[in-house]
Design a protein around this motif. Structure first.
Motif, PDB file in Angstrom:
ATOM      1  N   PRO A 134      38.744  37.953  33.092  1.00  0.00           N
ATOM      2  CA  PRO A 134      39.903  38.893  33.187  1.00  0.00           C
ATOM      3  C   PRO A 134      41.180  37.807  33.518  1.00  0.00           C
ATOM      4  N   LEU A 135      42.355  38.311  33.047  1.00  0.00           N
ATOM      5  CA  LEU A 135      43.494  37.542  33.105  1.00  0.00           C
ATOM      6  C   LEU A 135      44.068  37.664  34.497  1.00  0.00           C
ATOM      7  N   THR A 136      44.124  39.123  34.860  1.00  0.00           N
ATOM      8  CA  THR A 136      44.382  39.341  36.402  1.00  0.00           C
ATOM      9  C   THR A 136      43.491  40.430  36.814  1.00  0.00           C
ATOM     10  N   MET A 137      43.419  40.530  38.294  1.00  0.00           N
ATOM     11  CA  MET A 137      42.640  41.621  38.935  1.00  0.00           C
ATOM     12  C   MET A 137      43.340  41.942  40.148  1.00  0.00           C
ATOM     13  N   ARG A 138      43.328  43.106  40.703  1.00  0.00           N
ATOM     14  CA  ARG A 138      43.651  43.523  41.952  1.00  0.00           C
ATOM     15  C   ARG A 138      45.160  43.312  42.127  1.00  0.00           C
ATOM     16  N   GLY A 139      45.251  42.612  43.452  1.00  0.00           N
ATOM     17  CA  GLY A 139      46.650  42.096  43.746  1.00  0.00           C
ATOM     18  C   GLY A 139      47.034  40.752  43.223  1.00  0.00           C
ATOM     19  N   GLN A 140      46.485  40.171  42.196  1.00  0.00           N
ATOM     20  CA  GLN A 140      46.753  38.911  41.685  1.00  0.00           C
ATOM     21  C   GLN A 140      48.317  39.002  41.114  1.00  0.00           C
TER      22      GLN A 140
END
Lengths: 235, 235
Positions: free
Chosen positions: A144-150
């Motif tokens: 993933p490049l970004t997840m959740r609150g990143q």
């Protein structure tokens, strides 16, 4: 006479199949296809991506955008390119400008469109979004490049180590585009921060000669091509 | 028996024509298409986007991902979903998971794939990148997202004003995803910093009911839908 429309077509990171259906439909519907001219007799990236989608009736217009930082030189080149495009628009022909990656993301198209709108305010511009390199690189890595609150930060390239340090303090995920010229400095920062095993380099994402480096610990001085990206999972 | 492949297909921001050729080819080649189940009897966004591309022979598998923050509830839902997908993969059928926007960008697919790989390490996953919402919003606005040396920051949503302030000190362009729940606080910060006339809201980018707000000065309390994004040209 009605003037033509300038379409900014995002043709994606390299694999010709990563153009959108909408981008391809418009690309194939216009009489004129423009793209940045290649250098040293080679075809440019966008030109290579769209080559297989064009037909022989379409005018192909290679526009020269010099790789320099001199504002006067650049501005003059954008004006020449804008007038080349305007010649077709003013006689009512639509022009599709093919641009690697996404048209809104650090793209040559922006300067062309802005110059054209300055010279000929009546010009109509329409932009088709596409796949940008950070998404292509993440997909290639299977991460993933970004997840959740990143929090994500993207830098076009790093000129000062201090700037990179500040970003690493703030962001969870950092993407450095076109990292080739500053790779060695960046590596030193990542080593000092113990981030080398959470950093990844992707060269020429989605092209047949794509290369991936998932462990940078033993690679303080990788020789990278222009289209290289570094992804850091800092958070 | 050879197990099937799980494809993560990025189906783009809303307009079904903004899927890539590769995404569509794979989506139409598999016997099973999965997507997040809608809520309250409505079809989910990804399901709506792909509906017109599917044929009646394909199994449609709606997977439930609750909109909660409770880790135990989420983890249990991912496990149930992973096992539903595994039932097809283990008998050699490929499954395409359709995901709005880009699969690597704050996506439900990540949790599904990670859970599946934990439960069944032999599973093969392949990701097809796509158009993410910031690119779609910039295209809809007719603005570049980023130019030249601009630094980009993306926040999934803002919980503290202090965090937004820090980002605005650092980045040239800031994107706030899913801004609806914090819009009023964000507006106050933008007003204080004189950024309201350089800020833009895009609701449901590329969908027929897309809406754009280019002047936020008189809009301290916009009522926004879930898929709303705020773009700030801070630099």
């Amino acid at each position: 006479m009605k003037t033509g429309i300038l379409y900014g077509i995002s043709v994606g990171p390299g694999d010709p199949e990563l153009i959108t259906l909408k981008g391809l439909r418009l690309l194939q519907s216009v009489p004129v296809v423009a793209f940045p001219a290649g250098v040293r007799g080679n075809r440019g990236m966008a030109e290579q991506i769209v080559a297989q989608w064009l037909n022989s009736n379409q005018v192909q217009l290679a526009l020269t955008f010099p790789y320099v930082f001199d504002d006067a030189v650049l501005s003059s080149a954008w004006q020449v390119a804008a007038e080349q495009v305007w010649k077709y628009l003013e006689i009512g022909q639509d022009v599709a400008f093919a641009c690697e990656g996404d048209v809104s993301f650090y793209s040559t198209f922006t300067y062309l469109a802005q110059t054209l709108q300055l010279l000929h305010p009546e010009v109509k511009v329409q932009v088709i979004p596409g796949v940008c390199s950070p998404m292509a690189a993440a997909a290639a890595l299977g991460l993933p490049l970004t997840m959740r609150g990143q929090r994500l930060a993207v830098l076009p390239a790093i000129y000062t180590v201090g700037e990179l340090e500040a970003v690493l303090d703030w962001a969870d995920v950092v993407v450095l585009l076109k990292v080739s010229s500053v790779y060695e400095q960046v590596w030193q920062v990542l080593q000092r921060r113990n981030l080398l095993n959470r950093s990844y380099v992707v060269e020429r994402a989605t092209l047949p000669n794509q290369a991936i480096y998932t462990n940078l610990c033993d690679r303080p001085n990788l020789q990278l091509p222009y289209f290289s990206l570094l992804l850091i999972q800092a958070g």
